[in-house]
Write a protein that holds these residues in place. Sequence first.
Motif, PDB file in Angstrom:
ATOM      1  N   ILE A 290      43.543 -63.368 -27.075  1.00  0.00           N
ATOM      2  CA  ILE A 290      44.029 -62.521 -28.162  1.00  0.00           C
ATOM      3  C   ILE A 290      44.907 -61.396 -27.616  1.00  0.00           C
ATOM      4  O   ILE A 290      46.039 -61.210 -28.040  1.00  0.00           O
ATOM      5  CB  ILE A 290      42.842 -61.940 -28.956  1.00  0.00           C
ATOM      6  CG1 ILE A 290      42.012 -63.074 -29.569  1.00  0.00           C
ATOM      7  CG2 ILE A 290      43.344 -60.990 -30.050  1.00  0.00           C
ATOM      8  CD1 ILE A 290      40.652 -62.640 -30.045  1.00  0.00           C
ATOM      9  N   MET A 291      44.388 -60.637 -26.646  1.00  0.00           N
ATOM     10  CA  MET A 291      45.147 -59.527 -26.059  1.00  0.00           C
ATOM     11  C   MET A 291      46.039 -60.074 -24.953  1.00  0.00           C
ATOM     12  O   MET A 291      45.692 -60.061 -23.767  1.00  0.00           O
ATOM     13  CB  MET A 291      44.178 -58.469 -25.512  1.00  0.00           C
ATOM     14  CG  MET A 291      44.869 -57.305 -24.810  1.00  0.00           C
ATOM     15  SD  MET A 291      45.900 -56.306 -25.877  1.00  0.00           S
ATOM     16  CE  MET A 291      44.704 -55.141 -26.507  1.00  0.00           C
ATOM     17  N   ARG A 292      47.210 -60.552 -25.329  1.00  0.00           N
ATOM     18  CA  ARG A 292      48.108 -61.198 -24.371  1.00  0.00           C
ATOM     19  C   ARG A 292      48.953 -60.202 -23.581  1.00  0.00           C
ATOM     20  O   ARG A 292      49.376 -60.480 -22.467  1.00  0.00           O
ATOM     21  CB  ARG A 292      49.034 -62.174 -25.101  1.00  0.00           C
ATOM     22  CG  ARG A 292      48.323 -63.398 -25.644  1.00  0.00           C
ATOM     23  CD  ARG A 292      49.223 -64.193 -26.585  1.00  0.00           C
ATOM     24  NE  ARG A 292      50.532 -64.477 -26.015  1.00  0.00           N
ATOM     25  CZ  ARG A 292      50.797 -65.523 -25.245  1.00  0.00           C
ATOM     26  NH1 ARG A 292      49.847 -66.391 -24.965  1.00  0.00           N
ATOM     27  NH2 ARG A 292      52.016 -65.718 -24.783  1.00  0.00           N
ATOM     28  N   GLY A 293      49.227 -59.034 -24.156  1.00  0.00           N
ATOM     29  CA  GLY A 293      50.038 -58.048 -23.458  1.00  0.00           C
ATOM     30  C   GLY A 293      51.502 -58.426 -23.342  1.00  0.00           C
ATOM     31  O   GLY A 293      52.160 -58.102 -22.343  1.00  0.00           O
ATOM     32  N   ASP A 294      52.040 -59.101 -24.358  1.00  0.00           N
ATOM     33  CA  ASP A 294      53.443 -59.541 -24.307  1.00  0.00           C
ATOM     34  C   ASP A 294      54.412 -58.389 -24.065  1.00  0.00           C
ATOM     35  O   ASP A 294      55.475 -58.575 -23.467  1.00  0.00           O
ATOM     36  CB  ASP A 294      53.808 -60.254 -25.619  1.00  0.00           C
ATOM     37  CG  ASP A 294      52.978 -61.494 -25.862  1.00  0.00           C
ATOM     38  OD1 ASP A 294      53.440 -62.589 -25.515  1.00  0.00           O
ATOM     39  OD2 ASP A 294      51.860 -61.361 -26.400  1.00  0.00           O
ATOM     40  N   TRP A 295      54.060 -57.199 -24.537  1.00  0.00           N
ATOM     41  CA  TRP A 295      54.944 -56.036 -24.409  1.00  0.00           C
ATOM     42  C   TRP A 295      55.045 -55.521 -22.971  1.00  0.00           C
ATOM     43  O   TRP A 295      55.821 -54.625 -22.685  1.00  0.00           O
ATOM     44  CB  TRP A 295      54.433 -54.906 -25.316  1.00  0.00           C
ATOM     45  CG  TRP A 295      53.006 -54.531 -25.051  1.00  0.00           C
ATOM     46  CD1 TRP A 295      52.552 -53.581 -24.188  1.00  0.00           C
ATOM     47  CD2 TRP A 295      51.845 -55.099 -25.651  1.00  0.00           C
ATOM     48  NE1 TRP A 295      51.183 -53.525 -24.199  1.00  0.00           N
ATOM     49  CE2 TRP A 295      50.717 -54.444 -25.095  1.00  0.00           C
ATOM     50  CE3 TRP A 295      51.646 -56.093 -26.611  1.00  0.00           C
ATOM     51  CZ2 TRP A 295      49.407 -54.762 -25.466  1.00  0.00           C
ATOM     52  CZ3 TRP A 295      50.343 -56.406 -26.968  1.00  0.00           C
ATOM     53  CH2 TRP A 295      49.248 -55.752 -26.411  1.00  0.00           C
ATOM     54  N   LEU A 296      54.264 -56.100 -22.063  1.00  0.00           N
ATOM     55  CA  LEU A 296      54.287 -55.651 -20.672  1.00  0.00           C
ATOM     56  C   LEU A 296      55.144 -56.545 -19.783  1.00  0.00           C
ATOM     57  O   LEU A 296      55.187 -56.355 -18.572  1.00  0.00           O
ATOM     58  CB  LEU A 296      52.857 -55.579 -20.123  1.00  0.00           C
ATOM     59  CG  LEU A 296      51.960 -54.535 -20.792  1.00  0.00           C
ATOM     60  CD1 LEU A 296      50.538 -54.625 -20.252  1.00  0.00           C
ATOM     61  CD2 LEU A 296      52.514 -53.124 -20.612  1.00  0.00           C
ATOM     62  N   SER A 297      55.836 -57.502 -20.384  1.00  0.00           N
ATOM     63  CA  SER A 297      56.715 -58.369 -19.596  1.00  0.00           C
ATOM     64  C   SER A 297      58.131 -58.309 -20.142  1.00  0.00           C
ATOM     65  O   SER A 297      58.342 -58.184 -21.345  1.00  0.00           O
ATOM     66  CB  SER A 297      56.202 -59.825 -19.633  1.00  0.00           C
ATOM     67  OG  SER A 297      56.234 -60.329 -20.955  1.00  0.00           O
ATOM     68  N   ASN A 298      59.098 -58.332 -19.224  1.00  0.00           N
ATOM     69  CA  ASN A 298      60.509 -58.452 -19.604  1.00  0.00           C
ATOM     70  C   ASN A 298      61.300 -58.928 -18.386  1.00  0.00           C
ATOM     71  O   ASN A 298      60.775 -58.978 -17.273  1.00  0.00           O
ATOM     72  CB  ASN A 298      61.065 -57.142 -20.179  1.00  0.00           C
ATOM     73  CG  ASN A 298      61.100 -56.018 -19.163  1.00  0.00           C
ATOM     74  OD1 ASN A 298      61.745 -56.113 -18.117  1.00  0.00           O
ATOM     75  ND2 ASN A 298      60.407 -54.912 -19.466  1.00  0.00           N
ATOM     76  N   ASP A 299      62.567 -59.237 -18.589  1.00  0.00           N
ATOM     77  CA  ASP A 299      63.379 -59.842 -17.526  1.00  0.00           C
ATOM     78  C   ASP A 299      63.998 -58.833 -16.564  1.00  0.00           C
ATOM     79  O   ASP A 299      64.572 -59.229 -15.544  1.00  0.00           O
ATOM     80  CB  ASP A 299      64.515 -60.672 -18.144  1.00  0.00           C
ATOM     81  CG  ASP A 299      64.010 -61.931 -18.815  1.00  0.00           C
ATOM     82  OD1 ASP A 299      62.980 -62.454 -18.365  1.00  0.00           O
ATOM     83  OD2 ASP A 299      64.638 -62.383 -19.793  1.00  0.00           O
ATOM     84  N   THR A 300      63.874 -57.536 -16.863  1.00  0.00           N
ATOM     85  CA  THR A 300      64.636 -56.572 -16.070  1.00  0.00           C
ATOM     86  C   THR A 300      63.780 -55.530 -15.349  1.00  0.00           C
ATOM     87  O   THR A 300      63.873 -55.375 -14.139  1.00  0.00           O
ATOM     88  CB  THR A 300      65.647 -55.834 -16.972  1.00  0.00           C
ATOM     89  OG1 THR A 300      64.948 -55.262 -18.089  1.00  0.00           O
ATOM     90  CG2 THR A 300      66.711 -56.798 -17.482  1.00  0.00           C
ATOM     91  N   THR A 301      62.907 -54.815 -16.066  1.00  0.00           N
ATOM     92  CA  THR A 301      62.236 -53.657 -15.468  1.00  0.00           C
ATOM     93  C   THR A 301      60.758 -53.869 -15.160  1.00  0.00           C
ATOM     94  O   THR A 301      60.205 -53.184 -14.309  1.00  0.00           O
ATOM     95  CB  THR A 301      62.363 -52.441 -16.403  1.00  0.00           C
ATOM     96  OG1 THR A 301      61.804 -52.782 -17.682  1.00  0.00           O
ATOM     97  CG2 THR A 301      63.816 -52.038 -16.574  1.00  0.00           C
ATOM     98  N   SER A 302      60.110 -54.801 -15.843  1.00  0.00           N
ATOM     99  CA  SER A 302      58.688 -55.043 -15.602  1.00  0.00           C
ATOM    100  C   SER A 302      58.509 -55.885 -14.345  1.00  0.00           C
ATOM    101  O   SER A 302      59.368 -56.710 -14.019  1.00  0.00           O
ATOM    102  CB  SER A 302      58.065 -55.769 -16.793  1.00  0.00           C
ATOM    103  OG  SER A 302      56.751 -56.213 -16.489  1.00  0.00           O
ATOM    104  N   PRO A 303      57.392 -55.715 -13.632  1.00  0.00           N
ATOM    105  CA  PRO A 303      57.122 -56.616 -12.502  1.00  0.00           C
ATOM    106  C   PRO A 303      56.801 -58.034 -12.953  1.00  0.00           C
ATOM    107  O   PRO A 303      56.733 -58.936 -12.113  1.00  0.00           O
ATOM    108  CB  PRO A 303      55.907 -55.966 -11.812  1.00  0.00           C
ATOM    109  CG  PRO A 303      55.263 -55.128 -12.864  1.00  0.00           C
ATOM    110  CD  PRO A 303      56.376 -54.655 -13.757  1.00  0.00           C
TER     111      PRO A 303
END
Length: 315
Positions: A290-303
């Motif tokens: 349920i708590m996937r944390g999609d907002w913590l991933s991206n192609d540029t600034t997130s690890p």
Amino acid sequence: MRSYQTMLNNGETFPIIGMGTYSGENDRETTERAIRTAIKMSYRHFDTAKIYGSEPAVGNALRRAIHDGLVEREDIHVTSKLWSSDHHDPLSALQQTLQRLGMEYIDMYLVHWPVALKPWVDYPIPAEEDFEELDMENTWSGMERCLEMGLCRSIGVSNFSSTKIQDLLDFSCVTPAVNQVEMHPMWRQRKLRAVCMEYGIHVSAYSPLGGPGNAWGTTSVVDHPIIQSIAHKHNATPAQVALRWGLSQGASVIVKSFNARRMKENIGALQLKLDEWDLHDINKMEERKIMRGDWLSNDTTSPYRTVQELWDDEI
């Protein structure tokens, strides 16, 4: 409640059922009143975090309860968490947490997420420009310093995959005492539990009912026909079955309800016993995080470019 505790890898005791205090729309008075009610019901573990906004209410409620003789400080377990914008200085962050709580120490300090954000990010969902480079070795060194100074009794992590646990152990002097993660009958964490057991790390389950009532939550866990059937069989409630399942796996559970009836119901899970057929049936349930944390991933600034990288494909 002393019999309802487990022993951590550092010799500290840890209550196996706790009360979550994410305040959301609840005001401080409501939170304080709920905590006082929980203490009278024998709850002894209270889970908070900087980002929850509930530290002042938790501290005030517990101090009043201690002053009024409802409970002794040594019988209370307080957990708080290092927010992602404070990775650069865990010591200062914990000192500020203690100031908000009005306490000299807390029992458990957790790294909330394996993500570093810029110092001004005091909101839960970061923008793309809010990320900083993650230096977990430096962060954990700061957590160990908090422990050395006696500002907390134990340190641990939250939302760490099996791989991230193993990476942390490559450089840590102190093994985490706890990994607090989503865990319930529809997200059973078998691999992670096995890895944590190997290293003596206790698994503490948040959203053990699937997080109903939260923006990210679901009612499908307690509404699932298997859970409903087991509850009927034992003359229990579906929530009690879900909580007892988590406890039967050796985890502790953090339940979040400010409703007195549900709080009493939840702690009643301690008296329920599930049999091997119940556990077998639960293991057949479909799994969904349920708590996937999609907002913590991206192609540029997130690890983490993808949510799969955040969880090291354990999703």
